[in-house]
Design a protein around this motif. Structure first.
Motif, PDB file in Angstrom:
ATOM      1  N   ALA A  48     -37.593  -1.035 -20.044  1.00  0.00           N
ATOM      2  CA  ALA A  48     -37.994  -0.339 -20.966  1.00  0.00           C
ATOM      3  C   ALA A  48     -39.413   0.563 -21.068  1.00  0.00           C
ATOM      4  O   ALA A  48     -39.331   1.712 -21.634  1.00  0.00           O
ATOM      5  CB  ALA A  48     -37.565  -0.739 -22.357  1.00  0.00           C
ATOM      6  N   ASP A  49     -40.110  -0.137 -20.784  1.00  0.00           N
ATOM      7  CA  ASP A  49     -41.728   0.131 -20.657  1.00  0.00           C
ATOM      8  C   ASP A  49     -42.344   0.266 -19.391  1.00  0.00           C
ATOM      9  O   ASP A  49     -42.674  -0.864 -19.068  1.00  0.00           O
ATOM     10  CB  ASP A  49     -42.266  -0.850 -21.575  1.00  0.00           C
ATOM     11  N   PRO A  50     -42.526   1.310 -18.906  1.00  0.00           N
ATOM     12  CA  PRO A  50     -43.208   1.454 -17.665  1.00  0.00           C
ATOM     13  C   PRO A  50     -44.647   0.777 -17.572  1.00  0.00           C
ATOM     14  O   PRO A  50     -44.990   0.199 -16.553  1.00  0.00           O
ATOM     15  CB  PRO A  50     -43.126   2.917 -17.435  1.00  0.00           C
ATOM     16  N   HIS A  51     -45.579   0.772 -18.704  1.00  0.00           N
ATOM     17  CA  HIS A  51     -46.740   0.144 -18.819  1.00  0.00           C
ATOM     18  C   HIS A  51     -46.376  -1.698 -18.770  1.00  0.00           C
ATOM     19  O   HIS A  51     -47.197  -2.125 -17.759  1.00  0.00           O
ATOM     20  CB  HIS A  51     -47.470   0.603 -20.120  1.00  0.00           C
ATOM     21  N   PHE A  52     -45.634  -1.848 -19.347  1.00  0.00           N
ATOM     22  CA  PHE A  52     -45.242  -3.333 -19.120  1.00  0.00           C
ATOM     23  C   PHE A  52     -44.815  -3.695 -17.692  1.00  0.00           C
ATOM     24  O   PHE A  52     -45.406  -4.723 -17.107  1.00  0.00           O
ATOM     25  CB  PHE A  52     -44.168  -3.741 -20.136  1.00  0.00           C
ATOM     26  N   ALA A  53     -44.016  -2.818 -17.065  1.00  0.00           N
ATOM     27  CA  ALA A  53     -43.815  -3.013 -15.745  1.00  0.00           C
ATOM     28  C   ALA A  53     -44.776  -2.979 -14.822  1.00  0.00           C
ATOM     29  O   ALA A  53     -44.955  -4.013 -13.837  1.00  0.00           O
ATOM     30  CB  ALA A  53     -42.537  -2.044 -15.327  1.00  0.00           C
ATOM     31  N   GLY A  54     -45.525  -2.130 -15.126  1.00  0.00           N
ATOM     32  CA  GLY A  54     -47.030  -2.178 -14.333  1.00  0.00           C
ATOM     33  C   GLY A  54     -47.982  -3.477 -14.659  1.00  0.00           C
ATOM     34  O   GLY A  54     -48.457  -3.868 -13.513  1.00  0.00           O
ATOM     35  N   LEU A  55     -47.864  -4.074 -15.651  1.00  0.00           N
ATOM     36  CA  LEU A  55     -48.892  -5.310 -15.989  1.00  0.00           C
ATOM     37  C   LEU A  55     -47.963  -6.484 -15.296  1.00  0.00           C
ATOM     38  O   LEU A  55     -48.574  -7.171 -14.618  1.00  0.00           O
ATOM     39  CB  LEU A  55     -48.733  -5.687 -17.535  1.00  0.00           C
ATOM     40  N   LEU A  56     -46.517  -6.336 -15.275  1.00  0.00           N
ATOM     41  CA  LEU A  56     -46.007  -7.185 -14.380  1.00  0.00           C
ATOM     42  C   LEU A  56     -46.370  -7.510 -13.009  1.00  0.00           C
ATOM     43  O   LEU A  56     -46.570  -8.391 -12.261  1.00  0.00           O
ATOM     44  CB  LEU A  56     -44.466  -7.354 -14.678  1.00  0.00           C
ATOM     45  N   ALA A  57     -46.499  -6.119 -12.219  1.00  0.00           N
ATOM     46  CA  ALA A  57     -46.678  -5.940 -11.105  1.00  0.00           C
ATOM     47  C   ALA A  57     -48.185  -6.227 -10.702  1.00  0.00           C
ATOM     48  O   ALA A  57     -48.184  -7.187  -9.631  1.00  0.00           O
ATOM     49  CB  ALA A  57     -46.169  -4.257 -10.709  1.00  0.00           C
ATOM     50  N   ALA A  85     -37.153 -14.850 -20.104  1.00  0.00           N
ATOM     51  CA  ALA A  85     -37.041 -14.313 -18.901  1.00  0.00           C
ATOM     52  C   ALA A  85     -36.253 -13.001 -19.302  1.00  0.00           C
ATOM     53  O   ALA A  85     -36.171 -11.883 -18.855  1.00  0.00           O
ATOM     54  CB  ALA A  85     -35.894 -14.968 -17.773  1.00  0.00           C
ATOM     55  N   ASP A  86     -35.096 -13.035 -20.358  1.00  0.00           N
ATOM     56  CA  ASP A  86     -34.376 -11.962 -20.603  1.00  0.00           C
ATOM     57  C   ASP A  86     -35.247 -10.817 -21.345  1.00  0.00           C
ATOM     58  O   ASP A  86     -35.117  -9.690 -21.196  1.00  0.00           O
ATOM     59  CB  ASP A  86     -33.520 -12.486 -21.515  1.00  0.00           C
ATOM     60  N   LYS A  87     -36.060 -11.231 -22.120  1.00  0.00           N
ATOM     61  CA  LYS A  87     -37.081 -10.462 -22.913  1.00  0.00           C
ATOM     62  C   LYS A  87     -38.010  -9.755 -21.875  1.00  0.00           C
ATOM     63  O   LYS A  87     -38.293  -8.593 -21.908  1.00  0.00           O
ATOM     64  CB  LYS A  87     -37.950 -10.973 -23.984  1.00  0.00           C
ATOM     65  N   ILE A  88     -38.602 -10.449 -20.974  1.00  0.00           N
ATOM     66  CA  ILE A  88     -39.632  -9.801 -20.183  1.00  0.00           C
ATOM     67  C   ILE A  88     -38.548  -8.684 -19.138  1.00  0.00           C
ATOM     68  O   ILE A  88     -39.252  -7.651 -18.961  1.00  0.00           O
ATOM     69  CB  ILE A  88     -39.902 -10.881 -18.810  1.00  0.00           C
ATOM     70  N   HIS A  89     -37.458  -9.170 -18.814  1.00  0.00           N
ATOM     71  CA  HIS A  89     -36.606  -8.151 -17.900  1.00  0.00           C
ATOM     72  C   HIS A  89     -36.079  -6.967 -18.777  1.00  0.00           C
ATOM     73  O   HIS A  89     -36.553  -5.825 -18.289  1.00  0.00           O
ATOM     74  CB  HIS A  89     -35.233  -8.703 -17.385  1.00  0.00           C
ATOM     75  N   ALA A  90     -35.833  -7.122 -20.064  1.00  0.00           N
ATOM     76  CA  ALA A  90     -35.529  -5.995 -20.968  1.00  0.00           C
ATOM     77  C   ALA A  90     -36.998  -4.934 -20.893  1.00  0.00           C
ATOM     78  O   ALA A  90     -36.921  -3.610 -20.899  1.00  0.00           O
ATOM     79  CB  ALA A  90     -35.149  -6.389 -22.391  1.00  0.00           C
ATOM     80  N   LEU A  91     -37.973  -5.620 -21.368  1.00  0.00           N
ATOM     81  CA  LEU A  91     -39.368  -4.859 -21.500  1.00  0.00           C
ATOM     82  C   LEU A  91     -39.907  -4.357 -20.128  1.00  0.00           C
ATOM     83  O   LEU A  91     -39.992  -3.067 -20.207  1.00  0.00           O
ATOM     84  CB  LEU A  91     -40.535  -5.667 -22.046  1.00  0.00           C
ATOM     85  N   LYS A  92     -39.501  -4.788 -19.013  1.00  0.00           N
ATOM     86  CA  LYS A  92     -39.993  -4.177 -17.980  1.00  0.00           C
ATOM     87  C   LYS A  92     -39.203  -2.863 -17.568  1.00  0.00           C
ATOM     88  O   LYS A  92     -39.392  -1.755 -17.063  1.00  0.00           O
ATOM     89  CB  LYS A  92     -39.620  -5.163 -16.614  1.00  0.00           C
TER      90      LYS A  92
END
Length: 84
Positions: A25-34, A16-23
């Motif tokens: 730091a990385d707009p592309h990753f945040a988009g994947l999560l969404a 969860a912490d790594k997911i939050h940090a990448l979200k």
């Protein structure tokens, strides 16, 4: 058919912490999560018959969710430099 919601915290336990940090730091990753969240909710709604979809449409959504989960796992394994 499984009507278990495939929430990311359950799919990637202990990350969860790594997911939050990448979200953050990385707009592309945040988009994947969404995208994953939206498709996961659509699958769950179809599986619980809140929304009625054809079997083909439900299967297509599950494939999309699996594909996104693979991309998320790749990012978690390789960090923010993995946009492929």
């Amino acid at each position: 058919m499984s009507n278990t919601p495939h929430e990311l915290a359950e799919e990637f336990p202990g990350q969860a912490d790594k997911i939050h940090a990448l979200k953050l730091a990385d707009p592309h990753f945040a988009g994947l999560l969404a995208q994953y969240t939206d498709i996961n909710r659509a699958v769950h709604r179809a599986e619980t018959r809140v929304d009625t979809l054809s079997e083909e449409a439900e299967t297509a959504l599950r494939r999309q969710r699996s594909h996104l989960k693979d991309h998320i796992a790749h990012h978690l394994a390789h960090g923010a430099d993995s946009h492929g």
